[in-house]
Design a protein around this motif. Structure first.
Motif, mmCIF file in Angstrom:
data_model
loop_
_atom_site.group_PDB
_atom_site.id
_atom_site.type_symbol
_atom_site.label_atom_id
_atom_site.label_comp_id
_atom_site.label_asym_id
_atom_site.label_seq_id
_atom_site.Cartn_x
_atom_site.Cartn_y
_atom_site.Cartn_z
ATOM 1 N N SER A 324 0.924 -1.242 -0.109
ATOM 2 C CA SER A 324 0.033 -0.008 0.154
ATOM 3 C C SER A 324 0.719 1.305 0.103
ATOM 4 C CB SER A 324 -0.899 -0.120 1.117
ATOM 5 O OG SER A 324 -0.242 0.182 2.476
ATOM 6 N N MET A 325 2.111 1.227 0.281
ATOM 7 C CA MET A 325 3.207 2.139 0.197
ATOM 8 C C MET A 325 3.223 2.914 -1.344
ATOM 9 S SD MET A 325 6.265 0.991 2.349
ATOM 10 C CE MET A 325 6.086 0.485 4.106
ATOM 11 N N ASP A 326 3.106 4.492 -1.357
ATOM 12 C CA ASP A 326 3.372 5.072 -2.521
ATOM 13 C C ASP A 326 4.663 4.550 -3.206
ATOM 14 O OD1 ASP A 326 0.842 6.092 -2.211
ATOM 15 O OD2 ASP A 326 1.714 7.984 -1.021
ATOM 16 N N SER A 327 5.532 4.501 -2.378
ATOM 17 C CA SER A 327 6.900 3.977 -2.867
ATOM 18 C C SER A 327 7.537 3.171 -1.982
ATOM 19 C CB SER A 327 7.686 5.137 -3.459
ATOM 20 O OG SER A 327 8.028 6.254 -2.272
ATOM 21 N N LEU A 328 8.086 2.116 -2.047
ATOM 22 C CA LEU A 328 8.737 1.364 -1.504
ATOM 23 C C LEU A 328 10.604 1.611 -1.243
ATOM 24 C CD1 LEU A 328 7.576 -2.194 -2.483
ATOM 25 C CD2 LEU A 328 7.361 -1.237 -0.412
ATOM 26 N N PRO A 329 10.863 1.643 -0.010
ATOM 27 C CA PRO A 329 12.485 2.172 -0.053
ATOM 28 C C PRO A 329 13.421 1.489 -1.112
ATOM 29 C CG PRO A 329 11.525 2.030 2.106
ATOM 30 C CD PRO A 329 10.475 1.437 1.119
ATOM 31 N N ASP A 330 13.012 0.074 -1.140
ATOM 32 C CA ASP A 330 14.041 -0.508 -2.122
ATOM 33 C C ASP A 330 13.145 -1.639 -2.901
ATOM 34 O OD1 ASP A 330 15.737 -1.762 -3.597
ATOM 35 O OD2 ASP A 330 17.451 -2.460 -1.759
ATOM 36 N N PRO A 331 12.310 -1.351 -3.897
ATOM 37 C CA PRO A 331 11.449 -2.220 -4.496
ATOM 38 C C PRO A 331 12.158 -3.437 -5.183
ATOM 39 C CG PRO A 331 11.613 0.032 -5.798
ATOM 40 C CD PRO A 331 12.204 -0.069 -4.624
ATOM 41 N N GLN A 332 13.270 -3.416 -5.476
ATOM 42 C CA GLN A 332 13.882 -4.400 -6.126
ATOM 43 C C GLN A 332 14.469 -5.547 -5.011
ATOM 44 O OE1 GLN A 332 14.690 -5.521 -9.380
ATOM 45 N NE2 GLN A 332 12.789 -3.773 -9.501
ATOM 46 N N ARG A 333 14.403 -5.118 -3.899
ATOM 47 C CA ARG A 333 14.854 -6.051 -2.653
ATOM 48 C C ARG A 333 13.534 -6.377 -1.868
ATOM 49 N NH1 ARG A 333 19.592 -3.228 -3.294
ATOM 50 N NH2 ARG A 333 21.510 -4.684 -4.045
ATOM 51 N N THR A 334 12.507 -6.004 -2.124
ATOM 52 C CA THR A 334 11.162 -6.302 -1.345
ATOM 53 C C THR A 334 10.313 -7.188 -1.912
ATOM 54 O OG1 THR A 334 11.378 -4.049 -0.522
ATOM 55 C CG2 THR A 334 9.245 -5.241 -0.035
ATOM 56 N N HIS A 335 9.958 -8.242 -1.171
ATOM 57 C CA HIS A 335 9.219 -9.376 -1.635
ATOM 58 C C HIS A 335 8.055 -9.789 -0.911
ATOM 59 C CE1 HIS A 335 12.842 -9.366 -4.114
ATOM 60 N NE2 HIS A 335 13.597 -9.710 -2.946
ATOM 61 N N VAL A 336 6.791 -9.702 -1.345
ATOM 62 C CA VAL A 336 5.628 -10.045 -0.209
ATOM 63 C C VAL A 336 5.040 -11.284 -0.593
ATOM 64 C CG1 VAL A 336 3.609 -8.880 0.231
ATOM 65 C CG2 VAL A 336 5.336 -7.475 -0.552
ATOM 66 N N MET A 337 4.875 -11.983 0.510
ATOM 67 C CA MET A 337 4.227 -13.382 0.526
ATOM 68 C C MET A 337 2.806 -13.380 0.993
ATOM 69 S SD MET A 337 7.513 -15.622 1.601
ATOM 70 C CE MET A 337 6.522 -17.049 2.215
ATOM 71 N N TRP A 338 2.041 -14.020 0.351
ATOM 72 C CA TRP A 338 0.440 -14.136 0.977
ATOM 73 C C TRP A 338 -0.149 -15.797 0.309
ATOM 74 C CZ3 TRP A 338 -4.155 -15.107 -1.581
ATOM 75 C CH2 TRP A 338 -5.251 -14.970 -0.630
ATOM 76 N N GLY A 339 -0.917 -16.163 1.086
ATOM 77 C CA GLY A 339 -1.350 -17.499 0.684
ATOM 78 C C GLY A 339 -2.778 -17.738 1.122
ATOM 79 N N MET A 340 -3.231 -18.942 0.886
ATOM 80 C CA MET A 340 -4.721 -19.239 1.419
ATOM 81 C C MET A 340 -4.799 -19.924 2.736
ATOM 82 S SD MET A 340 -6.356 -18.403 -1.465
ATOM 83 C CE MET A 340 -8.161 -18.937 -0.978
ATOM 84 N N SER A 341 -3.816 -20.505 3.184
ATOM 85 C CA SER A 341 -3.930 -21.215 4.322
ATOM 86 C C SER A 341 -4.439 -20.727 5.640
ATOM 87 C CB SER A 341 -2.670 -21.920 4.790
ATOM 88 O OG SER A 341 -1.596 -20.746 5.119
ATOM 89 N N LYS A 342 -4.157 -19.184 5.847
ATOM 90 C CA LYS A 342 -4.709 -18.751 7.084
ATOM 91 C C LYS A 342 -6.109 -17.712 6.656
ATOM 92 C CE LYS A 342 -1.197 -20.325 9.007
ATOM 93 N NZ LYS A 342 -0.324 -21.001 7.849
ATOM 94 N N ASP A 343 -5.984 -16.754 5.833
ATOM 95 C CA ASP A 343 -6.957 -15.915 5.747
ATOM 96 C C ASP A 343 -8.152 -16.539 5.358
ATOM 97 O OD1 ASP A 343 -5.526 -13.750 6.352
ATOM 98 O OD2 ASP A 343 -5.184 -13.135 4.521
ATOM 99 N N PHE A 344 -8.140 -17.968 4.517
ATOM 100 C CA PHE A 344 -9.225 -18.468 4.001
ATOM 101 C C PHE A 344 -9.127 -20.095 4.871
ATOM 102 C CE2 PHE A 344 -8.965 -15.616 0.690
ATOM 103 C CZ PHE A 344 -10.439 -15.149 0.501
ATOM 104 N N ALA A 345 -8.408 -20.329 6.002
ATOM 105 C CA ALA A 345 -8.436 -21.414 6.488
ATOM 106 C C ALA A 345 -8.605 -22.671 5.504
ATOM 107 C CB ALA A 345 -9.785 -21.574 7.466
ATOM 108 N N MET A 346 -7.589 -22.595 4.608
ATOM 109 C CA MET A 346 -7.546 -23.641 3.377
ATOM 110 C C MET A 346 -6.073 -24.111 3.283
ATOM 111 S SD MET A 346 -10.206 -21.810 0.686
ATOM 112 C CE MET A 346 -10.165 -23.036 -0.465
ATOM 113 N N GLY A 347 -5.386 -24.422 4.507
ATOM 114 C CA GLY A 347 -3.776 -25.109 4.353
ATOM 115 C C GLY A 347 -3.744 -26.288 3.465
ATOM 116 N N GLY A 348 -4.835 -26.867 3.376
ATOM 117 C CA GLY A 348 -4.710 -28.297 2.459
ATOM 118 C C GLY A 348 -4.755 -28.234 1.201
ATOM 119 N N VAL A 349 -5.196 -26.895 0.425
ATOM 120 C CA VAL A 349 -5.152 -26.661 -0.810
ATOM 121 C C VAL A 349 -3.606 -26.380 -1.302
ATOM 122 C CG1 VAL A 349 -7.455 -25.847 -1.039
ATOM 123 C CG2 VAL A 349 -5.753 -24.051 -0.794
ATOM 124 N N ARG A 350 -2.766 -25.877 -0.391
ATOM 125 C CA ARG A 350 -1.419 -25.598 -0.678
ATOM 126 C C ARG A 350 -1.230 -24.804 -1.688
ATOM 127 N NH1 ARG A 350 0.061 -25.469 2.794
ATOM 128 N NH2 ARG A 350 2.262 -25.673 2.342
#
Length: 528
Positions: A324-350
């Protein structure tokens, strides 16, 4: 995830009143801190591995006399943990293969025991999971196109990456639409941690990570790529300018970086988990900016794990993604992870995703995608699910927050009634609780003994050393479970804690009144 869940046993004891309409109302249960005497006999018998989760502990054997809880030498903790089940050396495997085969962490052992004997209560399903299951069985979800059965693009089918980019743009509050070409999809965030560590680091390079942290990340980055984690220890006691326990600051990151360099380590990255596991802290935009600027100063990659981003359940708190930041301090070295296991309680779909502007990183991850791909039909189902904003915003998320609020109120109320300190936080599935007063002495040996006591009596908690906490006695308690699990587990867990407290007082009395003095008025201890 059930790894750290407070998993209850089936026991012929009353259950607590329902705390949300999610749960059945066919029984009533007293507070977990009441009825202590009534279950002493049931808990006094040592549980055995032959008793499945969901059955009372045996009561035919008399309780043994009190020996030391654990071996006294700290180096024996791992031997005590693994016991006789540790595999021996195999002549068929390499040194690395033997090391992997013999590896067993605390979280994995608890999860293994839970899976082997887990409690079943089929007539009271978890409603959040029920909502997801209903959505996943709609006709459009069950469509199987022949193309879905072919080898995919190894960074994920284009249609799924487009949906992920739209989903993250919306829920992360990105000021600009995120690009599908910057998304990589793999079979879970564990695979992403392993792959990212492999392509960013050489063997024996280091990654900074504040402690406590979700301990499985250690295996994620080490088993394949031999990358080590360098711990930034956070203190449980506020001091100086720190107003919060376990407070991460830029100064602490700088201090850890200096120490790592002094030890001759090549630090390549740092891991930031927001919302945090196990603390459930939600870092502010100002804090995250400071952390990312620290990473930029030292040319470190920032691996930002936001897998709990939709689990904030307090209305007064807002999660702010780094996307959500207008500009990241170092966009080439910033990597954002997200998945289904927690927010959707679907750890089994991997299904796990990473978003990065770094084309070199994306291309390198694609080469590893052949080992970590997600089946085409699953990709199709997840894409359809993420499209359904009406269901997500109108049904799933509001209902999920209400149930999390109710369950959190229930668990914190029980902790307060027992006088157990804990971190009151507005997000995630768990509470970081201070059980130090139930340890006979402040040591990780005693903490491990208490954890094993819970396991013997079929309650799965996660102790602090599983998260590399620097202070013994902290435990993670998951509260987002079915009512039948939660109330019975709480009843048994808190009863065990009360017995532990009585046993410690008995030990202290033995210092002043050693055997053979044994007046009948003394509490008869139960070996835990």
């Amino acid at each position: 995830m059930f790894t750290g869940a407070l998993a209850a046993v089936r026991q012929t004891a009353p259950t607590a009143p329902p705390f949300a309409p999610t749960f059945s109302t066919d029984s009533t249960v007293p507070s977990a801190t009441s009825g202590h005497t009534a279950i002493l006999n049931a808990l006094s018998a040592p549980a055995t591995s032959s008793v499945p989760f969901g059955c009372p502990a045996p009561t035919t054997e008399p309780p043994p006399s009190i020996p030391a809880r654990c071996p006294t030498k700290p180096e024996s903790i791992l031997a005590t943990l693994r016991g006789a089940e540790t595999p021996g050396h195999s002549v068929y495997l390499s040194r690395r293969g033997n090391s992997i085969r013999q590896h067993q962490g605390i979280l994995q052992e608890g999860f293994t025991q839970y899976q082997a004997d887990k409690y079943q209560h089929t007539d009271n399903p978890n409603v959040s999971l029920q909502h997801c299951c209903c959505s996943m069985t709609q006709p459009d979800m069950l469509h199987i196109d022949p193309a879905l059965l072919q080898y995919p693009d190894w960074k994920g089918h284009r249609f799924l990456r487009e949906e992920v980019s739209r989903f993250l743009s919306h829920y992360c509050g990105s000021p600009r639409p995120l690009r599908a070409d910057n998304v990589v999809v793999m079979n879970g965030c564990g695979s992403l941690f392993s792959s990212i560590a492999t392509v960013l680091c050489d063997p024996e390079d280091a990654i900074l990570i504040p402690t406590p942290f979700y301990g499985v990340i250690t295996e994620d980055v080490h088993l394949y790529s031999s990358v080590r984690l360098f711990h930034v220890h956070l203190d449980c006691e506020p001091s100086g300018s720190d107003s919060r326990p376990f407070h991460l600051t830029v100064d602490k990151l700088e201090e850890a970086m200096r120490k790592a360099i002094s030890e001759g380590l090549n630090v390549r990255a740092m891991v930031l988990v927001n919302p945090h596991n196990p603390l459930a802290d939600v870092y502010t935009p100002q804090e995250m900016t400071g952390f990312l600027e620290f990473a930029k100063r030292h040319k470190l990659h920032a691996i930002v794990d936001e897998v709990y981003m939709l689990t904030v359940f307090e209305d007064t708190v807002t999660f702010h993604s780094v996307l959500s930041m207008d500009s990241l301090p170092d966009p080439q070295r910033t990597h954002v992870m997200w998945g289904m296991s927690k927010d959707f309680a679907m750890g089994g779909v991997r299904v796990g995703t990473v978003y990065s502007d770094n084309r070199d990183l994306v291309e390198a991850l694609v080469k590893l995608g052949v080992f970590h791909g997600v089946p085409g039909p699953i990709q199709h189902q997840i894409a359809i699910l993420l499209q359904d904003k009406d269901w997500i915003n109108g049904k799933f998320l509001p209902e999920n927050r209400l149930r999390m609020q109710a369950a959190h109120r229930y668990m914190t109320g029980e902790l307060q009634s027992l006088g157990v300190p804990y971190l009151h936080r507005p997000a995630c599935f768990y509470i970081w609780a201070d059980l130090r007063k139930y340890l006979y002495e402040p040591s990780f040996v005693e903490e491990l003994s208490l954890w094993r006591c819970f396991l013997r009596h079929k309650v799965v908690l996660s102790c602090g050393q599983a998260f590399h906490c620097s202070t013994p006695g902290w435990f993670r308690i998951v509260f987002t479970d079915r009512q039948q699990h939660l109330t019975l587990g709480t009843f048994r867990c808190f009863s065990l804690l009360m017995i532990a407290g009585e046993e410690n007082r008995y030990r202290e009395m033995l210092i002043f009144f050693p055997p053979p003095f044994s007046p009948s008025s003394l509490f008869c201890p139960v070996f835990l």
